[in-house]
Motif scaffolding. Structure first.
Motif, PDB file in Angstrom:
ATOM      1  N   GLY A 226       0.801  -1.216   0.000  1.00  0.00           N
ATOM      2  CA  GLY A 226       0.000   0.000   0.000  1.00  0.00           C
ATOM      3  C   GLY A 226       0.834   1.266   0.000  1.00  0.00           C
ATOM      4  O   GLY A 226       0.507   2.233  -0.684  1.00  0.00           O
ATOM      5  N   GLN A 227       1.963   1.256   0.755  1.00  0.00           N
ATOM      6  CA  GLN A 227       2.801   2.447   0.869  1.00  0.00           C
ATOM      7  C   GLN A 227       4.063   2.364   0.023  1.00  0.00           C
ATOM      8  O   GLN A 227       4.845   3.312  -0.014  1.00  0.00           O
ATOM      9  N   ARG A 228       4.298   1.211  -0.619  1.00  0.00           N
ATOM     10  CA  ARG A 228       5.455   1.020  -1.504  1.00  0.00           C
ATOM     11  C   ARG A 228       6.763   1.289  -0.760  1.00  0.00           C
ATOM     12  O   ARG A 228       7.628   2.036  -1.222  1.00  0.00           O
ATOM     13  N   ILE A 229       6.897   0.645   0.419  1.00  0.00           N
ATOM     14  CA  ILE A 229       8.107   0.750   1.224  1.00  0.00           C
ATOM     15  C   ILE A 229       8.760  -0.627   1.295  1.00  0.00           C
ATOM     16  O   ILE A 229       8.095  -1.626   1.564  1.00  0.00           O
ATOM     17  N   ILE A 230      10.066  -0.676   1.070  1.00  0.00           N
ATOM     18  CA  ILE A 230      10.817  -1.932   1.068  1.00  0.00           C
ATOM     19  C   ILE A 230      11.561  -2.063   2.390  1.00  0.00           C
ATOM     20  O   ILE A 230      12.248  -1.129   2.821  1.00  0.00           O
ATOM     21  N   ALA A 231      11.419  -3.219   3.044  1.00  0.00           N
ATOM     22  CA  ALA A 231      12.171  -3.519   4.269  1.00  0.00           C
ATOM     23  C   ALA A 231      13.316  -4.459   3.907  1.00  0.00           C
ATOM     24  O   ALA A 231      13.092  -5.537   3.345  1.00  0.00           O
ATOM     25  N   LEU A 232      14.541  -4.042   4.240  1.00  0.00           N
ATOM     26  CA  LEU A 232      15.736  -4.807   3.882  1.00  0.00           C
ATOM     27  C   LEU A 232      16.394  -5.365   5.134  1.00  0.00           C
ATOM     28  O   LEU A 232      16.987  -4.616   5.919  1.00  0.00           O
ATOM     29  N   PRO A 233      16.338  -6.687   5.368  1.00  0.00           N
ATOM     30  CA  PRO A 233      17.096  -7.298   6.462  1.00  0.00           C
ATOM     31  C   PRO A 233      18.506  -7.651   5.986  1.00  0.00           C
ATOM     32  O   PRO A 233      18.702  -8.132   4.873  1.00  0.00           O
ATOM     33  N   HIS A 234      19.499  -7.412   6.836  1.00  0.00           N
ATOM     34  CA  HIS A 234      20.897  -7.556   6.427  1.00  0.00           C
ATOM     35  C   HIS A 234      21.635  -8.591   7.270  1.00  0.00           C
ATOM     36  O   HIS A 234      21.252  -8.901   8.401  1.00  0.00           O
ATOM     37  N   ASP A 235      22.759  -9.053   6.714  1.00  0.00           N
ATOM     38  CA  ASP A 235      23.646  -9.927   7.456  1.00  0.00           C
ATOM     39  C   ASP A 235      24.261  -9.221   8.667  1.00  0.00           C
ATOM     40  O   ASP A 235      24.596  -9.867   9.658  1.00  0.00           O
ATOM     41  N   ASN A 236      24.445  -7.908   8.582  1.00  0.00           N
ATOM     42  CA  ASN A 236      25.094  -7.180   9.670  1.00  0.00           C
ATOM     43  C   ASN A 236      24.121  -6.728  10.756  1.00  0.00           C
ATOM     44  O   ASN A 236      24.408  -5.794  11.507  1.00  0.00           O
ATOM     45  N   ARG A 237      22.937  -7.361  10.820  1.00  0.00           N
ATOM     46  CA  ARG A 237      21.916  -7.159  11.865  1.00  0.00           C
ATOM     47  C   ARG A 237      21.113  -5.877  11.690  1.00  0.00           C
ATOM     48  O   ARG A 237      20.293  -5.551  12.539  1.00  0.00           O
ATOM     49  N   GLN A 238      21.331  -5.174  10.593  1.00  0.00           N
ATOM     50  CA  GLN A 238      20.564  -3.965  10.347  1.00  0.00           C
ATOM     51  C   GLN A 238      19.264  -4.292   9.622  1.00  0.00           C
ATOM     52  O   GLN A 238      19.167  -5.284   8.903  1.00  0.00           O
ATOM     53  N   VAL A 239      18.268  -3.426   9.802  1.00  0.00           N
ATOM     54  CA  VAL A 239      17.036  -3.464   9.013  1.00  0.00           C
ATOM     55  C   VAL A 239      16.786  -2.040   8.529  1.00  0.00           C
ATOM     56  O   VAL A 239      16.583  -1.125   9.339  1.00  0.00           O
ATOM     57  N   ARG A 240      16.824  -1.839   7.219  1.00  0.00           N
ATOM     58  CA  ARG A 240      16.657  -0.509   6.640  1.00  0.00           C
ATOM     59  C   ARG A 240      15.386  -0.448   5.801  1.00  0.00           C
ATOM     60  O   ARG A 240      14.968  -1.452   5.221  1.00  0.00           O
ATOM     61  N   LEU A 241      14.817   0.752   5.722  1.00  0.00           N
ATOM     62  CA  LEU A 241      13.595   0.989   4.962  1.00  0.00           C
ATOM     63  C   LEU A 241      13.891   1.947   3.816  1.00  0.00           C
ATOM     64  O   LEU A 241      14.504   3.001   4.022  1.00  0.00           O
ATOM     65  N   PHE A 242      13.447   1.578   2.613  1.00  0.00           N
ATOM     66  CA  PHE A 242      13.626   2.390   1.415  1.00  0.00           C
ATOM     67  C   PHE A 242      12.297   2.502   0.689  1.00  0.00           C
ATOM     68  O   PHE A 242      11.399   1.655   0.848  1.00  0.00           O
ATOM     69  N   ASP A 243      12.185   3.547  -0.148  1.00  0.00           N
ATOM     70  CA  ASP A 243      11.023   3.606  -1.024  1.00  0.00           C
ATOM     71  C   ASP A 243      11.377   2.979  -2.367  1.00  0.00           C
ATOM     72  O   ASP A 243      12.515   2.565  -2.606  1.00  0.00           O
ATOM     73  N   MET A 244      10.395   2.901  -3.262  1.00  0.00           N
ATOM     74  CA  MET A 244      10.582   2.189  -4.523  1.00  0.00           C
ATOM     75  C   MET A 244      11.543   2.897  -5.476  1.00  0.00           C
ATOM     76  O   MET A 244      12.045   2.295  -6.414  1.00  0.00           O
ATOM     77  N   SER A 245      11.805   4.164  -5.238  1.00  0.00           N
ATOM     78  CA  SER A 245      12.750   4.885  -6.079  1.00  0.00           C
ATOM     79  C   SER A 245      14.179   4.805  -5.549  1.00  0.00           C
ATOM     80  O   SER A 245      15.096   5.377  -6.143  1.00  0.00           O
ATOM     81  N   GLY A 246      14.381   4.103  -4.435  1.00  0.00           N
ATOM     82  CA  GLY A 246      15.718   3.918  -3.893  1.00  0.00           C
ATOM     83  C   GLY A 246      16.131   4.911  -2.842  1.00  0.00           C
ATOM     84  O   GLY A 246      17.300   4.941  -2.440  1.00  0.00           O
ATOM     85  N   VAL A 247      15.200   5.735  -2.346  1.00  0.00           N
ATOM     86  CA  VAL A 247      15.521   6.725  -1.312  1.00  0.00           C
ATOM     87  C   VAL A 247      15.431   6.066   0.065  1.00  0.00           C
ATOM     88  O   VAL A 247      14.418   5.427   0.387  1.00  0.00           O
ATOM     89  N   ARG A 248      16.465   6.235   0.859  1.00  0.00           N
ATOM     90  CA  ARG A 248      16.473   5.653   2.195  1.00  0.00           C
ATOM     91  C   ARG A 248      15.565   6.455   3.116  1.00  0.00           C
ATOM     92  O   ARG A 248      15.668   7.681   3.192  1.00  0.00           O
ATOM     93  N   LEU A 249      14.682   5.750   3.822  1.00  0.00           N
ATOM     94  CA  LEU A 249      13.720   6.392   4.709  1.00  0.00           C
ATOM     95  C   LEU A 249      14.121   6.307   6.177  1.00  0.00           C
ATOM     96  O   LEU A 249      13.978   7.276   6.919  1.00  0.00           O
ATOM     97  N   ALA A 250      14.592   5.156   6.625  1.00  0.00           N
ATOM     98  CA  ALA A 250      14.917   4.996   8.049  1.00  0.00           C
ATOM     99  C   ALA A 250      15.705   3.721   8.248  1.00  0.00           C
ATOM    100  O   ALA A 250      15.811   2.869   7.352  1.00  0.00           O
ATOM    101  N   ARG A 251      16.258   3.609   9.443  1.00  0.00           N
ATOM    102  CA  ARG A 251      16.872   2.373   9.896  1.00  0.00           C
ATOM    103  C   ARG A 251      16.282   2.030  11.242  1.00  0.00           C
ATOM    104  O   ARG A 251      16.195   2.893  12.128  1.00  0.00           O
ATOM    105  N   LEU A 252      15.859   0.790  11.417  1.00  0.00           N
ATOM    106  CA  LEU A 252      15.267   0.392  12.687  1.00  0.00           C
ATOM    107  C   LEU A 252      16.319   0.477  13.790  1.00  0.00           C
ATOM    108  O   LEU A 252      17.489   0.162  13.570  1.00  0.00           O
ATOM    109  N   PRO A 253      15.917   0.901  14.990  1.00  0.00           N
ATOM    110  CA  PRO A 253      16.900   1.093  16.070  1.00  0.00           C
ATOM    111  C   PRO A 253      17.540  -0.216  16.492  1.00  0.00           C
ATOM    112  O   PRO A 253      16.905  -1.273  16.486  1.00  0.00           O
ATOM    113  N   ARG A 254      18.806  -0.111  16.823  1.00  0.00           N
ATOM    114  CA  ARG A 254      19.541  -1.273  17.324  1.00  0.00           C
ATOM    115  C   ARG A 254      20.459  -0.794  18.441  1.00  0.00           C
ATOM    116  O   ARG A 254      21.675  -0.908  18.387  1.00  0.00           O
ATOM    117  N   SER A 255      19.837  -0.200  19.470  1.00  0.00           N
ATOM    118  CA  SER A 255      20.585   0.323  20.610  1.00  0.00           C
ATOM    119  C   SER A 255      19.756   0.106  21.861  1.00  0.00           C
ATOM    120  O   SER A 255      18.581  -0.256  21.800  1.00  0.00           O
TER     121      SER A 255
END
Length: 495
Positions: A420-449
């Motif tokens: 619905g919102q066209r947001i991609i959630a990317l889980p990584h090997d380095n324990r990060q989870v980042r959010l991007f839109d469909m045009s490749g703009v980074r929106l946020a990174r989930l907290p890891r602290s």
């Protein structure tokens, strides 16, 4: 007195220059060392509760950041000089063309056209170089709140996959290397059902679109279809885990991981046998999914094939061959009879079953390493993630090149798109989870602290757009799944 020859004099001058250059280098290095020592002395003199090792590490990191900024700054200055030089050339050419004879009108038109093209190219190059500098120091927006709502702890090994039921009651499903699949109450974090029918790692879990039925894929070379009946417990107040999405980071050791021996899954109802077992593969079944309508299911295996089954009869309808190496994932379109499979052969394939008499296949080539997943979005787009640290957005009508490319600093695992919102959630090997839109703009990174987030590799992500409490779930090798509440309006507003 002997007279010094010209060659000897030049050699002596060159030697003196080398000496002075090496001396300047030594002076520079010594000045940097003195500056670093002065910074350390200043830090040691301050009233700080940080251990000396942590402070030294911080100093080294700040030094690396400063050097990186200096390199980018120098690169930016050089680009500015080149642009100024080319602008001067363009101005000179413009004057020459303006002073030309009228009989050369066609040449003037052609030259001005090429000049405008070159000017546009310069602008594009300059924008790309400056955006690189800006993005290097861009911090995640503080207005986009990413709240950790609930942790789901109960597995005794890493969790490979996470999924959300499409029917009421809405439950969370996890597939684990401990040979089990668990169903959870999203609100309370309580385990509702345990499935123990597999004798190998459970690699994938997907819910039927209309019934209380789950589909799991396993390392025992089978996929199981099993029915569950759940009764949701009364909701309990959740702990206040508000955390702004920032760049803070805390390292965790293995002793910080949840202890599976004290899990709450041992006293929940257990399902021991499937309704149907799909058996046709000669290797690990790494993923499985339902086709639209739920009457057919597709599986992907390490035997390099994907199989399409009839659910009622368990019969094999199609064996999809063509990949050169092991498959890593499969996904179905939410409204059409389309299947996409990804593989270690650096490609993913689109299989079209809309025409019952024939099925076609298209091959997408664009990654340089294992394609870990490929998923459909709304419309005619597919998003693929890879171990080559890139995520690509594709148009199904044009397979030659992606319409957007996201570059990351770590391998990308099973991605998921908020349709619905066209947001991609990317889980990584380095324990990060980042959010991007469909045009490749980074929106946020989930907290890891502050002991929030995953402590090991994040394997999978899943959106639940309609749930009022959690709209994103992640799972990882730290044996837990996490439910997040993403403030999507604030996220998109910052965009």
């Amino acid at each position: 007195m002997p007279i010094e020859s010209g060659s000897c004099a030049s050699a002596r001058q060159a030697k003196q220059k080398r000496k002075s250059h090496s001396l300047s280098i030594r002076r520079t290095n010594s000045s940097e060392q003195e500056r670093a020592g002065l910074q350390r002395d200043m830090l040691e003199g301050q009233d700080s509760k940080l251990p000396s090792s942590v402070r030294n590490t911080l100093l080294e990191l700040f030094g690396q950041i400063e050097r990186e900024f200096e390199n980018l700054y120098i690169e930016n200055l050089e680009l500015r000089r080149e642009i100024d030089t080319l602008n001067e050339r363009l101005a000179a050419e413009g004057q020459t063309i303006d002073g030309a004879e009228l009989s050369k009108g066609q040449l003037k038109t052609k030259a001005s056209h090429s000049t405008s093209q070159l000017s546009q190219k310069l602008k594009t190059t300059y924008k790309a170089s400056t955006s690189k500098i800006v993005s290097s120091f861009k911090t995640t927006t503080s207005r986009a709140i990413c709240q950790l709502v609930k942790e789901y702890v109960g597995h005794r090994d890493g969790i490979w996959d996470v999924s959300v039921a499409k029917t009421q009651p809405v439950v969370l499903g996890t597939a684990s290397a401990d040979h089990t699949a668990l169903l959870w109450s999203i609100e309370t974090g309580k385990c509702l059902v345990k499935y123990v029918g597999h004798v190998g790692s459970v690699n994938s879990i997907k819910f039927h679109p209309t019934e209380q039925v789950a589909l799991t894929a396993s390392g025992d070379q089978t996929a199981h279809i099993w029915r569950y009946i759940v009764q949701l417990p009364a909701p309990q107040p959740t702990a206040d885990c508000n955390q702004l999405s920032g760049e803070d980071e805390v390292e965790f050791s293995d002793k910080d991981e949840p202890d599976g021996d004290g899990d709450g899954s041992s006293d929940c109802p257990t399902v021991r046998a499937p309704l149907t077992s799909l058996k046709s593969h000669q290797g690990v079944v790494i993923a499985a999914d339902w086709l639209v309508g739920g009457k057919q299911a597709v599986t992907a295996s390490w035997d390099r094939t994907a199989n399409l089954y009839d659910v009622e009869t368990s019969e094999l309808v199609h064996s999809l061959t063509g990949h050169d190496q092991e498959l890593t994932h499969c996904c179905t379109h939410p409204t059409q009879r389309l299947v996409v499979t990804s593989s270690r052969d650096t490609t993913f394939r689109l299989w079209d079953f809309r025409d019952p008499s024939i099925h076609s296949v298209n091959v997408f080539q664009g990654h340089t390493d294992t394609v870990t997943s490929a998923v459909f979005t709304v419309g005619d787009n597919v998003v693929s993630g890879s171990d080559d640290r890139t995520v690509k957005v594709w148009d199904l009508k044009n397979m030659r090149s992606p319409i957007a490319t996201i570059r990351t600093d770590s391998a990308v695992n099973r991605i998921n798109v908020c349709v619905g919102q066209r947001i991609i959630a990317l889980p990584h090997d380095n324990r990060q989870v980042r959010l991007f839109d469909m045009s490749g703009v980074r929106l946020a990174r989930l907290p890891r602290s502050n002991r929030q987030g995953h402590r090991r590799m994040v394997c999978c992500s899943a959106w639940s757009e309609d749930h009022p409490i959690c709209n994103l779930f992640t799972c990882g090798f730290d044996r837990q799944a996490i439910g997040w509440n993403i403030n999507i309006p604030a996220l998109l507003q910052e965009k």
